[in-house]
Design an enzyme around this catalytic site. Structure first.
Site, short mmCIF file in Angstrom:
data_model
loop_
_atom_site.label_atom_id
_atom_site.label_comp_id
_atom_site.label_asym_id
_atom_site.label_seq_id
_atom_site.Cartn_x
_atom_site.Cartn_y
_atom_site.Cartn_z
N ASP A 34 -45.21 -14.14 23.37
CA ASP A 34 -45.03 -13.99 21.91
C ASP A 34 -46.24 -13.33 21.27
OD1 ASP A 34 -42.83 -15.59 22.30
OD2 ASP A 34 -43.91 -17.42 21.77
N1 URA Z 1 -43.21 -19.64 26.03
C1 URA Z 1 -43.38 -19.42 24.71
O1 URA Z 1 -42.91 -20.19 23.89
N2 URA Z 1 -44.05 -18.35 24.33
C2 URA Z 1 -44.60 -17.47 25.19
O2 URA Z 1 -45.20 -16.49 24.78
C3 URA Z 1 -44.42 -17.72 26.57
C4 URA Z 1 -43.72 -18.81 26.96
#
Ligand code: URA
Length: 241
Positions: free
Chosen positions: A104
């Site tokens: 993310d």
């Molecule tokens: N899980 C998440 O919630 N975000 C990420 O970036 C990777 C795994």
């Protein structure tokens, strides 16, 4: 890549000589004669032959990079909203590479980038069970019930997560720190798992991808993986070298 450039790369001769051979009608792409200039070759899939003898395929150099992804970057190759991509952050000017899975915008940590499609598939498809480890700071103080739920699998939008390894590192009233290891990669999976048990994530960092860690790296730095690191990752997914 232009046909004459490709032929020159394959060792047929200079580009001018290759142009001559094309004009003479001696060159075929996928069995179809080419006599004009300006034709492009897909180096991965097309078969080029000269005088009916197939030229050896030119293998594209495989690239494998480890980035300590900083917050505030996206793992897409471009963004319609103008947010900074990881490739822009790296100042990457080389041939096309793609993030192996996603992190993310707000998540930091291990991100691999590569142009090896098969490798990407093996690293990210849940059936190969390559483990990813996350360091999480969450709201509140998850108790035994919440931790058991995370370990056994929780439902997020109709999907039940596979059993996860969960370790409580520090527990305080306001915030707690945990480590979680999963091998799936659903969108925002870790955040959604903690939301599902009532403890939203406030900070998330991927510490490990298979056997790769951030050891010795500062946030934002990147480096090429050593051959033995790539081999190690491939072995995790079932032994292809
Ligand atoms: N899980 C998440 O919630 N975000 C990420 O970036 C990777 C795994």
């Amino acid at each position: 890549m232009r046909l004459q450039k490709y032929m020159a790369h394959c060792g047929v001769g200079s580009r001018r000589k290759c142009e001559e051979l094309i004009k003479q009608g001696r060159v075929y792409i996928n069995g179809k004669q080419v006599t004009t200039m300006g034709v492009n070759v897909n180096v991965e899939n097309d078969e080029v032959s000269l005088d009916r003898t197939q030229l050896l395929k030119l293998a594209e150099e495989k690239i494998y990079i480890l980035l300590y992804k900083p917050k505030g970057t996206i793992t897409s190759v471009s963004d319609p909203h103008g947010r900074k991509t990881v490739l822009e952050h790296m100042g990457w000017k080389g041939s096309r590479i793609y993030p192996v899975g996603r992190l993310d915008y707000d998540t930091e940590g291990v991100l691999i980038l590569s142009n090896d499609g098969e490798f990407t598939y093996e690293m990210t498809h849940p059936k190969y069970e390559v483990e990813k480890e996350y360091y999480c700071v969450v709201e509140g103080s998850p108790g035994l019930v919440a931790i058991r739920q995370l370990r056994q699998g929780v439902e997020i939008n109709g999907f039940v997560t596979s059993p996860a390894k969960v370790t409580l590192i520090e527990q305080q009233k306001k915030h707690s720190i945990l480590r979680i290891v999963i091998h799936e990669g659903k969108n925002r999976q870790v955040r959604r798992m903690f939301e599902a048990v009532g403890h939203p994530v406030v900070y998330l960092r991927r510490e490990k991808f298979g056997n790769l860690s951030l050891k010795g790296m500062q946030v934002g730095e990147w480096r090429k993986l050593a051959d033995k690191e790539v081999k190690g990752l491939k072995l995790l997914s079932g032994g292809r070298e």
